[in-house]
Enzyme design. Structure first.
Site, mmCIF file in Angstrom:
data_model
loop_
_atom_site.group_PDB
_atom_site.id
_atom_site.type_symbol
_atom_site.label_atom_id
_atom_site.label_comp_id
_atom_site.label_asym_id
_atom_site.label_seq_id
_atom_site.Cartn_x
_atom_site.Cartn_y
_atom_site.Cartn_z
ATOM 1 C CD GLU A 29 -66.254 -47.752 36.632
ATOM 2 O OE1 GLU A 29 -66.025 -48.337 36.077
ATOM 3 O OE2 GLU A 29 -65.140 -46.593 36.611
ATOM 4 N NE ARG A 67 -49.391 -54.091 33.673
ATOM 5 C CZ ARG A 67 -50.720 -54.259 33.144
ATOM 6 N NH1 ARG A 67 -50.560 -54.702 31.189
ATOM 7 N NH2 ARG A 67 -52.045 -54.185 33.042
HETATM 8 P P1 ADP Z 1 -58.470 -54.097 36.141
HETATM 9 O O1 ADP Z 1 -57.829 -53.368 36.306
HETATM 10 O O2 ADP Z 1 -58.537 -55.210 37.419
HETATM 11 O O3 ADP Z 1 -58.658 -55.582 34.984
HETATM 12 P P2 ADP Z 1 -60.810 -52.652 35.344
HETATM 13 O O4 ADP Z 1 -61.195 -51.927 35.296
HETATM 14 O O5 ADP Z 1 -59.200 -52.537 33.865
HETATM 15 O O6 ADP Z 1 -59.969 -53.654 36.458
HETATM 16 O O7 ADP Z 1 -62.086 -53.773 33.841
HETATM 17 C C1 ADP Z 1 -61.509 -54.845 34.225
HETATM 18 C C2 ADP Z 1 -62.866 -55.679 33.200
HETATM 19 O O8 ADP Z 1 -64.297 -55.596 33.764
HETATM 20 C C3 ADP Z 1 -63.085 -54.645 31.718
HETATM 21 O O9 ADP Z 1 -62.538 -55.072 30.764
HETATM 22 C C4 ADP Z 1 -64.612 -55.215 32.276
HETATM 23 O O10 ADP Z 1 -64.944 -56.343 30.820
HETATM 24 C C5 ADP Z 1 -64.996 -54.558 33.603
HETATM 25 N N1 ADP Z 1 -65.654 -53.714 33.935
HETATM 26 C C6 ADP Z 1 -64.966 -52.702 34.245
HETATM 27 N N2 ADP Z 1 -65.737 -51.514 34.988
HETATM 28 C C7 ADP Z 1 -66.854 -52.130 34.262
HETATM 29 C C8 ADP Z 1 -68.502 -51.126 34.028
HETATM 30 N N3 ADP Z 1 -68.369 -50.230 34.707
HETATM 31 N N4 ADP Z 1 -68.904 -51.889 33.525
HETATM 32 C C9 ADP Z 1 -68.440 -53.521 33.598
HETATM 33 N N5 ADP Z 1 -67.900 -53.944 33.298
HETATM 34 C C10 ADP Z 1 -66.688 -53.182 33.215
#
Ligand code: ADP
Length: 449
Positions: free
Chosen positions: A202, A293
Site C-alpha cells: 500500500e 467482530r
Molecule cells: P492490523 O490489522 O494489523 O491492525 P491495519 O491494516 O488495521 O492492521 O493497520 C493498523 C494501523 O497501521 C492503522 O491504524 C495505521 O495506523 C497503520 N497503517 C495501516 N496502513 C497504513 C498505510 N497505508 N499508511 C500509513 N499507515 C498505515
C-alpha cells in the site's frame, strides 16, 4: 426464531465480563471457559457455570477449539460469543460451532473468511464501491512486480501481511534499495506469526487519521451504521485512546460515508457487528480493512448511540433483526475511552502481578469495563490491557473535563499502569484540539524522553 437460553463466552478478561453482563440483563445464563491461570477471574466467579479448558498458554486453552466445543456440549450451551481476539475471526471455528447446532454470535463464516484475508477484503471493498489506499491489486508474487507497483504509487510504501492483525507484520519501505530485503522480512515474519507468508503493498500515507465506522447487518439484507470512531491515538499501530464522534468529521461526511458502508453491508447480506476501518487524510477516506467482530473500543459508540452492542449482536444471532432502522439512530454527545494497561507508562514494559488495592472511578457518565478487584493477580500470559475507562459528556470539552476527573480517581496499587500516560496525553494542546494523527503519540513520546 431461536431463543438463546445459555451462552458460552469463549474469551477472558474485561470482554468476557462485558458479555456476561449483557446476557444476564437479557435473562440468558452464562458459561465461562477459562485457562488454569484465570480460575479466579471476575467473570468466572459471576458466570452461572465455569469450565476449565486448559493450561495458561492460549494455544492450549482459549484457542483450543475441541475443548471449547466440548465445554459447550457438556453444559448444554446453545450459543457461543467469541468476544474479540482469540477465535473471534476464525471462520473455521464459526463453521464448527454452527455444525454442532450451536448459535454463533457473529457474522456468517464466509464473510469472516473473505474479510480475514486483507487482499480479498480490499477486492470486495472495491467491488462494493469503497475507496481504497492505492496499492498492489493483489498479493505480491515477485520482487519485480513489487518494484513496479512501488514505482507507480511512489515511495514510501508499506508492505502488509494478508493475514495480519494487531498491527503486526508491517514494514515501511522508504526507498527502492530497501524494498527487496524488507519485503522478505515482512513475508517471513508473517509466515511465523500467522502461518501465511502472503504480503501486499500500500502507499504509506504521510499523516492520516484512523477513522472507523461501526456497522450492523441483520443477515437478510438490512444494515445500519452507528457513526464513526476516531482511533488515531496509537502506539506501534495499536490503539491507546478512542473517541466518538471524531472531532474532524462533519455531519455531512458521517452521513455520506456511513451511508456507503451501510449499503455495502446490506449488499453483502452481512450479519452482526462489524467495523470498517479507514485512513483519513486531506478530507479523503481510504479503506484499509474490515473487522468482523466486536471491537475493544465499542463502548464509545454505545455511549453516544444509547445502544448495547452486545445485546444487538445477540438479538441478530437469535434472528430478531436490528432494533432500530437508520432513521432512528441518534448520535448525541461525546465519548472517550482510555485503554488501561498493566505497563510502565514510560517504558511500556509489562507489569503484571497482584492487585493490592483497587478503586475504580465513578460518578455521572463514567464507565469502567474491567475484571480487576483487590486481591486479583493479573496473569503474565495474555494481553496487558486490564481495563477500559469510558466517559461521556454533552460535548467534547465536557467529556475531556470529566475524563480528567475520572483518571484522578483511578487507583490500582501493586503494579504500574498507563493511567499517568493518559493523564498527560489528554492535557496536550494536540489532544485538546482534536487534530492529532496516527503518528502524533509516538512523536510526542519521543519528545518527552
Ligand atoms: P492490523 O490489522 O494489523 O491492525 P491495519 O491494516 O488495521 O492492521 O493497520 C493498523 C494501523 O497501521 C492503522 O491504524 C495505521 O495506523 C497503520 N497503517 C495501516 N496502513 C497504513 C498505510 N497505508 N499508511 C500509513 N499507515 C498505515
Amino acid at each position: 426464531m431461536a431463543k438463546i437460553t445459555k451462552l458460552l463466552i469463549a474469551n477472558r478478561g474485561e470482554i468476557a465480563l462485558r458479555i456476561h453482563r449483557a446476557c444476564h440483563e437479557l435473562g440468558i445464563k452464562t458459561v465461562a471457559v477459562h485457562s488454569t491461570a484465570d480460575a479466579d477471574a471476575m467473570h468466572v466467579r459471576l458466570a452461572d457455570e465455569a469450565v476449565c479448558i486448559g493450561p495458561p498458554a492460549a494455544t492450549d486453552s482459549y484457542l483450543n477449539i475441541a475443548n471449547i466445543i466440548s465445554a459447550a456440549e457438556i453444559t448444554h450451551a446453545d450459543a457461543i460469543h467469541p468476544g474479540y481476539g482469540f477465535l473471534s475471526e476464525n471462520a473455521q471455528f464459526a463453521e464448527i460451532v454452527e455444525l454442532h447446532n450451536i448459535i454463533w454470535v457473529g457474522p456468517k463464516p464466509e464473510h469472516i473468511r473473505v474479510m480475514g484475508d486483507k487482499v480479498e477484503a480490499k477486492r470486495t471493498a472495491a467491488k462494493l464501491g469503497l475507496p481504497l489506499v492505492p496499492g498492489s491489486p493483489g498479493p505480491l508474487e515477485t520482487i519485480e512486480e513489487a518494484m513496479q507497483v512501488a514505482e507507480e504509487i511512489g515511495y514510501p510504501v508499506l508492505i502488509k501481511a494478508a493475514s495480519g492483525g494487531g498491527g503486526r507484520g508491517m514494514k515501511v519501505v522508504p526507498a527502492p534499495e530497501q524494498l527487496e530485503s524488507l519485503m522478505m522480512q515482512a513475508s517471513s515474519e508473517a509466515k511465523a506469526a500467522f502461518g501465511d507468508a502472503t504480503v501486499y503493498m500500500e502507499k504509506y500515507l504521510g499523516d492520516p487519521k484512523h477513522i472507523e465506522f461501526q456497522v450492523f447487518g441483520d443477515g437478510e439484507g438490512a444494515a445500519i451504521h452507528l457513526g464513526e470512531r476516531d482511533c488515531s491515538i496509537q502506539r506501534r499501530h495499536q490503539k491507546v485512546i478512542e473517541e466518538a464522534p471524531s472531532p474532524v468529521i462533519s455531519a455531512e461526511q458521517r452521513a455520506k460515508m456511513g451511508g456507503i458502508v451501510a449499503n455495502a453491508m446490506a449488499a453483502m447480506g452481512y450479519r452482526g457487528a462489524g467495523t470498517i476501518e479507514f485512513l483519513y487524510e486531506d478530507g479523503q477516506f481510504y479503506f484499509i480493512e474490515m473487522n468482523t467482530r466486536l471491537q475493544v473500543e465499542h463502548p464509545v459508540t454505545e455511549m453516544i448511540s444509547g445502544l448495547d452492542l452486545v445485546r444487538e449482536q445477540i438479538r441478530i444471532a437469535q434472528g430478531e433483526g436490528l432494533t432500530v432502522p437508520q432513521e432512528r439512530v441518534q448520535l448525541t454527545g461525546h465519548a472517550i475511552e482510555c485503554r488501561i494497561n498493566a505497563e510502565d507508562p514510560e517504558t511500556f514494559v509489562p507489569s503484571p502481578g497482584l492487585v493490592k488495592n483497587y478503586v475504580a472511578p465513578g460518578g455521572m457518565h463514567v464507565r469502567v469495563d474491567s475484571g480487576l478487584y483487590a486481591g486479583y493477580r493479573v496473569p503474565p500470559y495474555y494481553d496487558s490491557m486490564i481495563g477500559k475507562l469510558i466517559v461521556y459528556g454533552a460535548d467534547r470539552e465536557e467529556c475531556i473535563r470529566r475524563l480528567r476527573r475520572a483518571l484522578e480517581e483511578f487507583v490500582v496499587e501493586g503494579m504500574k499502569t498507563t493511567v499517568p500516560l493518559h493523564q498527560r496525553v489528554i492535557d496536550t494542546p494536540e489532544f485538546m484540539d482534536g487534530n492529532y494523527t496516527i503518528k502524533w503519540l509516538e512523536r510526542w513520546l519521543e519528545e518527552q524522553r
